[in-house]
Design a protein around this motif. Structure first.
Motif, PDB file in Angstrom:
ATOM      1  N   TRP A 133       0.873  -1.171   0.000  1.00 52.36           N
ATOM      2  CA  TRP A 133       0.000   0.000   0.000  1.00 52.36           C
ATOM      3  C   TRP A 133       0.905   1.214   0.000  1.00 52.36           C
ATOM      4  O   TRP A 133       1.693   1.412   0.923  1.00 52.36           O
ATOM      5  CB  TRP A 133      -0.896  -0.006   1.246  1.00 52.36           C
ATOM      6  N   ASN A 136      -1.517   5.843  -1.508  1.00 54.66           N
ATOM      7  CA  ASN A 136      -2.969   5.665  -1.626  1.00 54.66           C
ATOM      8  C   ASN A 136      -3.369   4.677  -2.718  1.00 54.66           C
ATOM      9  O   ASN A 136      -4.497   4.704  -3.204  1.00 54.66           O
ATOM     10  CB  ASN A 136      -3.666   7.015  -1.876  1.00 54.66           C
ATOM     11  N   GLU A 213      -8.119  -2.521  -2.686  1.00 59.60           N
ATOM     12  CA  GLU A 213      -7.581  -1.157  -2.630  1.00 59.60           C
ATOM     13  C   GLU A 213      -8.564  -0.211  -1.953  1.00 59.60           C
ATOM     14  O   GLU A 213      -8.186   0.603  -1.103  1.00 59.60           O
ATOM     15  CB  GLU A 213      -7.264  -0.670  -4.043  1.00 59.60           C
ATOM     16  N   ASP A 214      -9.810  -0.327  -2.301  1.00 58.99           N
ATOM     17  CA  ASP A 214     -10.833   0.552  -1.735  1.00 58.99           C
ATOM     18  C   ASP A 214     -10.945   0.352  -0.224  1.00 58.99           C
ATOM     19  O   ASP A 214     -11.086   1.314   0.533  1.00 58.99           O
ATOM     20  CB  ASP A 214     -12.177   0.275  -2.409  1.00 58.99           C
ATOM     21  N   ILE A 215     -10.845  -0.889   0.213  1.00 55.94           N
ATOM     22  CA  ILE A 215     -10.935  -1.160   1.658  1.00 55.94           C
ATOM     23  C   ILE A 215      -9.724  -0.562   2.386  1.00 55.94           C
ATOM     24  O   ILE A 215      -9.858   0.062   3.440  1.00 55.94           O
ATOM     25  CB  ILE A 215     -11.040  -2.674   1.906  1.00 55.94           C
ATOM     26  N   ARG A 217      -7.999   1.908   1.499  1.00 54.66           N
ATOM     27  CA  ARG A 217      -8.091   3.368   1.459  1.00 54.66           C
ATOM     28  C   ARG A 217      -9.013   3.881   2.559  1.00 54.66           C
ATOM     29  O   ARG A 217      -8.780   4.923   3.157  1.00 54.66           O
ATOM     30  CB  ARG A 217      -8.605   3.803   0.078  1.00 54.66           C
ATOM     31  N   ARG A 218     -10.055   3.118   2.835  1.00 53.96           N
ATOM     32  CA  ARG A 218     -11.033   3.561   3.832  1.00 53.96           C
ATOM     33  C   ARG A 218     -10.682   3.138   5.245  1.00 53.96           C
ATOM     34  O   ARG A 218     -11.169   3.708   6.208  1.00 53.96           O
ATOM     35  CB  ARG A 218     -12.418   3.003   3.468  1.00 53.96           C
ATOM     36  N   ARG A 219      -9.854   2.126   5.394  1.00 53.80           N
ATOM     37  CA  ARG A 219      -9.553   1.577   6.715  1.00 53.80           C
ATOM     38  C   ARG A 219      -8.075   1.719   7.032  1.00 53.80           C
ATOM     39  O   ARG A 219      -7.255   0.912   6.620  1.00 53.80           O
ATOM     40  CB  ARG A 219      -9.942   0.098   6.769  1.00 53.80           C
ATOM     41  N   ALA A 220      -7.744   2.722   7.793  1.00 55.02           N
ATOM     42  CA  ALA A 220      -6.339   2.950   8.135  1.00 55.02           C
ATOM     43  C   ALA A 220      -5.861   1.975   9.203  1.00 55.02           C
ATOM     44  O   ALA A 220      -4.697   1.586   9.218  1.00 55.02           O
ATOM     45  CB  ALA A 220      -6.142   4.385   8.613  1.00 55.02           C
ATOM     46  N   ALA A 225      -9.031  -3.009   8.759  1.00 52.28           N
ATOM     47  CA  ALA A 225      -8.872  -3.341   7.342  1.00 52.28           C
ATOM     48  C   ALA A 225      -8.935  -4.845   7.137  1.00 52.28           C
ATOM     49  O   ALA A 225      -9.603  -5.327   6.211  1.00 52.28           O
ATOM     50  CB  ALA A 225      -7.540  -2.788   6.827  1.00 52.28           C
ATOM     51  N   GLU A 228     -12.465  -6.142   7.392  1.00 49.96           N
ATOM     52  CA  GLU A 228     -13.306  -5.832   6.235  1.00 49.96           C
ATOM     53  C   GLU A 228     -12.877  -6.620   4.997  1.00 49.96           C
ATOM     54  O   GLU A 228     -13.722  -7.005   4.178  1.00 49.96           O
ATOM     55  CB  GLU A 228     -13.297  -4.329   5.965  1.00 49.96           C
TER      56      GLU A 228
END
Ligand code: CA
Length: 381
Positions: A133, A136, A213-215, A217-220, A225, A228
């Motif tokens: 990662w 972003n 990738e979307d997960i 990005r939303r879960r730091a 993460a 999810e």
């Protein structure tokens, strides 16, 4: 609880999240993983076992144990150490496979990473993956040793077609299926805010990389993460065991605080982080957020002990990169589990019949017709 993830010399800290699940269609979890603080750095290993009866579980566990033991024993350059660790794990699985009728023909994938001082050394055999990662975005590090990866590389199918290809489960390299194996090695930078994700194909076989990738990005928070990611794989069908391990490089107070609050062993070992400005307000807000995160992400009073070894309720740990306090890895007994021990999920969700290997040919794994996503490997290498 105090943050313990920033060392006195200001070197970077890492938060680690992990999660494994048997999935919706399997009765056994043949994935196995470990997270360990070693004298060489933070070591994360993920294996996906294959083989009839107890073979797959045995292979992945044995490979993780042997790989960890080799890392602990060696102290020269990291690449040579990784190559020897792979060889040792391969030999151990192969030896047991050829000497024990119960586990004949077993094998396992392996993906491992050693993270220290802003760099990661990654090794893989098979189709368990390493991703970075960075900026972003999600980047693939490893290449699958699989038939479909070769088809993608040759431009004959797309990555999306590979995920549903009838030969998607055929891997071309595995640990323990021949006397020697050739791993791939990669070195990447893991800068502040970057992450490193290791996963079995129960993740990337079920959801596309852009969903992963979307997960991320939303879960730091690494644990959030991981939760999810696994939830998404299950929502997509959960055809296979799924295991994820996510390392996030520090600098993010939320990651640090959430990690620290789940680390009873090391809490208070290290000096606190200095903060500028309204330090007390920051501490109070951080602790409140961390406590909430701990309840939501770790304690999970509404779903006790379903997915983690009962002796190990703390899958997220905080690692101090000074690596001064070396914790030995308790490899042989999950009953002695600590945050640095082997972790294993044995969730009880599955209802499918036990997978069986077709035939008795130890030279080749064949597709399991009872399991739509059964792992197979063809041929000796
Ligand atoms: Ca798998």
């Amino acid at each position: 609880m105090e943050s313990n993830v920033t060392s006195t010399d200001g070197s970077r800290a890492y938060g680690v999240g992990t999660r494994t699940d048997v999935g919706s269609r399997r009765t056994r979890n043949e994935d196995f993983f470990s997270v360990a603080e070693t004298k060489h750095g933070l070591l994360v290993v993920v294996c996906d076992g294959m083989g009839g009866h107890a073979g797959g579980e045995r292979a992945s566990r044995l490979a993780v144990q042997e790989f960890n033991a080799a890392i602990d024993a060696n102290d020269d350059d990291a690449r040579a150490m990784f190559e020897r660790a792979v060889a040792r794990a391969n030999e151990a699985v192969y030896r047991e496979s050829t000497q024990n009728a119960d586990t004949a023909g077993m094998g396992t994938t392996l993906v491992a990473a050693l993270v220290r001082a802003g760099r990661a050394l990654v090794v893989n055999v098979g189709d368990s993956r390493a991703y970075r990662w960075h900026a972003n975005r999600l980047e693939r590090i490893s290449l699958d040793h699989s038939v479909v990866e070769e088809l993608v590389a040759a431009g004959r199918i797309t990555a999306e077609q590979a995920r549903v290809h009838p030969q998607r489960n055929i891997i071309t390299r595995a640990l323990g299926t021949s006397a020697s194996v050739q791993p791939d090695l990669f070195e990447v930078e893991i800068g502040p805010g970057d992450g490193l994700l290791l996963a079995t194909d129960g993740l990337h076989g079920m959801i596309a990389d852009d969903v992963i990738e979307d997960i991320l990005r939303r879960r730091a928070l690494p644990d959030a993460a991981c939760d999810e990611l696994v939830a998404a794989a299950l929502a997509a069908g959960g055809d296979d065991n799924v295991t994820v391990a996510l390392v996030r490089s520090g600098e993010d107070a939320a990651i640090a605080a959430a990690s620290a609050t789940t680390d009873p062993v090391r809490a208070g070992d290290a000096p606190r982080t200095r903060r500028n400005g309204a330090a007390w307000l920051w501490v109070v807000l951080t602790l409140a957020a961390a406590a909430t995160a701990w309840v939501l992400l770790v304690a999970r009073p509404w779903e006790r002990a379903d997915n983690l070894a009962p002796t190990n309720p703390t899958p997220t740990i905080a690692i101090d990169t000074t690596l001064s306090g070396l914790d030995s890895i308790l490899l042989d007994s999950t009953a002695q589990a600590t945050p640095y021990d082997l972790l294993r999920g044995d969730s009880v969700r599955a209802t499918m019949p036990i997978d069986t290997l077709l035939g008795s040919d130890s030279a080749a794994y064949r597709a399991r017709d009872t399991a739509p996503r059964g792992d197979v490997v063809t041929g000796r290498r």
